[in-house]
Design an enzyme around this catalytic site. Sequence first.
Site, PDB file in Angstrom:
ATOM      1  N   LYS A  64       0.864  -1.180   0.000  1.00 58.79           N
ATOM      2  CA  LYS A  64       0.000   0.000   0.000  1.00 58.79           C
ATOM      3  C   LYS A  64       0.911   1.245   0.000  1.00 58.79           C
ATOM      4  O   LYS A  64       1.818   1.335   0.801  1.00 58.79           O
ATOM      5  CB  LYS A  64      -0.891  -0.008   1.238  1.00 58.79           C
ATOM      6  CG  LYS A  64      -2.128   0.853   1.113  1.00 58.79           C
ATOM      7  CD  LYS A  64      -3.191   0.488   2.164  1.00 58.79           C
ATOM      8  CE  LYS A  64      -4.442   1.343   1.973  1.00 58.79           C
ATOM      9  NZ  LYS A  64      -5.519   0.989   2.915  1.00 58.79           N
ATOM     10  N   GLU A  83     -19.189  -5.202  10.734  1.00 59.93           N
ATOM     11  CA  GLU A  83     -20.115  -4.427  11.580  1.00 59.93           C
ATOM     12  C   GLU A  83     -21.176  -5.319  12.225  1.00 59.93           C
ATOM     13  O   GLU A  83     -21.585  -5.085  13.352  1.00 59.93           O
ATOM     14  CB  GLU A  83     -20.797  -3.353  10.735  1.00 59.93           C
ATOM     15  CG  GLU A  83     -19.878  -2.188  10.341  1.00 59.93           C
ATOM     16  CD  GLU A  83     -19.015  -2.466   9.136  1.00 59.93           C
ATOM     17  OE1 GLU A  83     -19.143  -3.547   8.547  1.00 59.93           O
ATOM     18  OE2 GLU A  83     -18.192  -1.602   8.787  1.00 59.93           O
ATOM     19  N   ARG A  88     -25.073  -2.006   7.977  1.00 67.43           N
ATOM     20  CA  ARG A  88     -24.732  -3.427   7.875  1.00 67.43           C
ATOM     21  C   ARG A  88     -25.212  -4.208   9.097  1.00 67.43           C
ATOM     22  O   ARG A  88     -25.325  -5.430   9.053  1.00 67.43           O
ATOM     23  CB  ARG A  88     -23.203  -3.599   7.758  1.00 67.43           C
ATOM     24  CG  ARG A  88     -22.630  -3.300   6.393  1.00 67.43           C
ATOM     25  CD  ARG A  88     -22.830  -4.467   5.470  1.00 67.43           C
ATOM     26  NE  ARG A  88     -22.466  -4.207   4.107  1.00 67.43           N
ATOM     27  CZ  ARG A  88     -21.249  -4.402   3.586  1.00 67.43           C
ATOM     28  NH1 ARG A  88     -20.256  -4.794   4.373  1.00 67.43           N
ATOM     29  NH2 ARG A  88     -21.007  -4.172   2.308  1.00 67.43           N
TER      30      ARG A  88
HETATM   31  C1  LIG Z   1     -18.789  -1.989   5.289  1.00 66.00           C
HETATM   32  C2  LIG Z   1     -17.598  -1.058   5.299  1.00 66.00           C
HETATM   33  N1  LIG Z   1     -16.988  -0.810   6.478  1.00 66.00           N
HETATM   34  C3  LIG Z   1     -15.933   0.030   6.523  1.00 66.00           C
HETATM   35  C4  LIG Z   1     -15.464   0.636   5.380  1.00 66.00           C
HETATM   36  C5  LIG Z   1     -14.322   1.635   5.458  1.00 66.00           C
HETATM   37  N2  LIG Z   1     -13.161   1.181   4.666  1.00 66.00           N
HETATM   38  C6  LIG Z   1     -12.891   1.678   3.479  1.00 66.00           C
HETATM   39  S1  LIG Z   1     -11.517   1.024   2.803  1.00 66.00           S
HETATM   40  C7  LIG Z   1     -11.264   0.052   4.179  1.00 66.00           C
HETATM   41  C8  LIG Z   1     -10.088  -0.858   4.264  1.00 66.00           C
HETATM   42  C9  LIG Z   1     -10.098  -1.794   3.092  1.00 66.00           C
HETATM   43  O1  LIG Z   1      -8.967  -2.637   3.193  1.00 66.00           O
HETATM   44  P1  LIG Z   1      -8.591  -3.507   1.910  1.00 66.00           P
HETATM   45  O2  LIG Z   1      -9.823  -4.165   1.407  1.00 66.00           O
HETATM   46  O3  LIG Z   1      -7.479  -4.365   2.320  1.00 66.00           O
HETATM   47  O4  LIG Z   1      -8.159  -2.437   0.824  1.00 66.00           O
HETATM   48  P2  LIG Z   1      -6.784  -1.603   0.753  1.00 66.00           P
HETATM   49  O5  LIG Z   1      -7.156  -0.202   1.208  1.00 66.00           O
HETATM   50  O6  LIG Z   1      -5.801  -2.268   1.642  1.00 66.00           O
HETATM   51  O7  LIG Z   1      -6.398  -1.642  -0.688  1.00 66.00           O
HETATM   52  C10 LIG Z   1     -12.265   0.259   5.103  1.00 66.00           C
HETATM   53  C11 LIG Z   1     -12.333  -0.400   6.431  1.00 66.00           C
HETATM   54  C12 LIG Z   1     -16.148   0.364   4.181  1.00 66.00           C
HETATM   55  N3  LIG Z   1     -15.786   0.960   3.017  1.00 66.00           N
HETATM   56  N4  LIG Z   1     -17.185  -0.483   4.164  1.00 66.00           N
END
Ligand SMILES: Cc1ncc(C[n+]2csc(CCOP(=O)(O)OP(=O)(O)O)c2C)c(N)n1
Length: 627
Positions: free
Chosen positions: A283, A361, A389
């Site tokens: 990242k 969630e 959710r």
């Molecule tokens: C249901 C939900 N909860 C929380 C989020 C907030 N959120 C956005 S990106 C993220 C992390 C995603 O991690 P990953 O899938 O590994 O993607 P990366 O940013 O590492 O590429 C979170 C928790 C969300 N988008 N949807």
Amino acid sequence: MSNTLLEHIDSPSDLKGLSPSQLVQLAEEIRQFLIESIAKTGGHFGANLGVVELTLALHKVFDSPRDRIIWDVGHQAYVHKILTGRKHLFHTLRKYRGLAGFPKRSESEHDAFGAGHASTSISAGLGMAVARDLKGEDYKVICVIGDGALTGGMAMEALNHAGHLGTDLLVILNDNEMSISENVGAVSKYLTRLRTDPTYSRAKAEIEQLLRRLPAIGDKLTKTLEKIKDSMRHLVVPGLLFEAFGFKYLGPVDGHDLPLLIDVFQQASHLRGPVLIHVATEKGKGFPTAENAPDKFHSWPTAVKLDKPPAYTDVFADALIELARADERIVAVTAAMLPGTGLSKFQQHFPERCFDVGIAEQHAATFCAGLAAAGMRPVFAVYSTFMQRAYDQIIHDVAIQKLPVVFAVDRAGIVGPDGETHQGAFDLSYLRAIPNLTIMMPKDENELRHMLYTAFQLEGPVAVRYPRADGVGVPLDDVWSPVPVGKAEVVVDGRDAAIFALGPMVQTALKAAEAARVQYGLSIAVINMRFVKPLDRSLILKYAERMPVMTLEDAALAGGMGSAVAEVLADEQVSARLLRKGLPDRFIEHGGRDELLRHLGLDADGVIKDLVAFLGVELKKTSDVWP
Ligand SMILES: Cc1ncc(C[n+]2csc(CCOP(=O)(O)OP(=O)(O)O)c2C)c(N)n1
Ligand SMILES: CC(=O)[C@@H](O)[C@H](O)COP(=O)(O)O
Ligand SMILES: [Mg+2]
């Protein structure tokens, strides 16, 4: 930096003619473009830098939009947008009427499925794959999901179903070992083992020894063998978890080795049934500050303004820390949003009383129910939009059992640049129908503190909602005072009309009331509703029986506070004049929070315009002065 190759890329077909070395150069140009552009506009940063090669390889091997590429969460789809004819729009990223920050079907035929919330891509992809099969069509469905999104239960449900159906589906697991903060959970640990498994490195050494014993082979063959060896990794360290779900597992593959990615995607495109390619990425790749602090660069950092009032989130976090010091029953839970909810600060003080459950969630809400049932006082800090959710869990596991769970509902109301999928529009509507629940919203940051204190005094579930905004700059009391439950506050009395306002809309109502006095000589009462459940019924009737009433809220009109007031008037058979102001029955697009509120008529100017029209009298405008 002049983008010599990037300038000529307007669609994925423009990639087809590029050589591997040109693709590598293009990757660097895209990386530079992202850094320069996002530094100006803001937006999601680290995740997009991490998928430059992955996205290029996908669009090189597959044929979008015929082949469907679905991005989980979608915050990492900027490179996809650059390659699909939208690079010239990046100066409008997440701006009002500009480029959306997430994939959007209405924005491009290449955006196969909308996103914003995590863990949806495999379900959507499987749906498309089954539709393809039923219609006898022939195209690939590719789901790109991050290691964080994979912690969402919905992703596991979809993997399970895909393995059951056995249809052709390609899942690319983009594993950068990060969610917004460091990723959590047993799955995450499992993925790390796959990336670093000693079994693999031992087998790799044995293969190298075998290769060395072979008669001298040309450099090319060695390189090809090197690639095959790497991509053969699945034979040595099978992704047992994914194999159990019925997926062929390939990987882990270096997600920044563009030629290798192209090879592996090409191999995978000939495989039948569900296939998962485990891609290891970094990242923030290519921007050392982000590589070293990927959590700080999930989104491009916003400039810190020193002289501004504290954000509601920070006031919440500080208040919770104070309360937790005095009550060791208080524990905090987040669903992968430690920094955004302010709980990173809480965790520093109480590491053993702070739980990040991953992007889960539903689990978080019932985990809190269990904590409460066993005598703790849990607070689930969650964005309004993500709390959607956990709706059944709030009803079934918390409210029916009247368990004392505090829901700290952050990002309530219009959030702004994240757009339709993230506006905190619906929590009042979906919470208000639940028995046993107390719902409150403070008019300012000082009242938030007292409401949080009050929440922990109640013997039942409570939701305290507050916006993605700074406070109004009022001093913070250093003693707690409980807010009388179900009691509204007459901030300013009046005789010509009354505005029942919720949360920070109280400040908007006060501005409008003062302007109405100065410009029209009107006497407007402003009531701080404080509670949406239970309502202050007697105060509502006291005003509604004597004068026209306006309700003002940063929430969906359908089922919101204004609806609650209308229900009281109907229940009491009071025929009153009521104008409800709030969010209309449509999804609110992206843009700045204040800008969107203005477009929605929810700023002081919009309120006074509607108030004057509502009162309907030919008002003599005595001044144009805005107080
Ligand atoms: C249901 C939900 N909860 C929380 C989020 C907030 N959120 C956005 S990106 C993220 C992390 C995603 O991690 P990953 O899938 O590994 O993607 P990366 O940013 O590492 O590429 C979170 C928790 C969300 N988008 N949807
Ligand atoms: C993609 C996603 O869902 C999160 O990154 C979200 O955009 C964070 O929102 P805030 O910026 O309000 O914390
Ligand atoms: Mg990740």
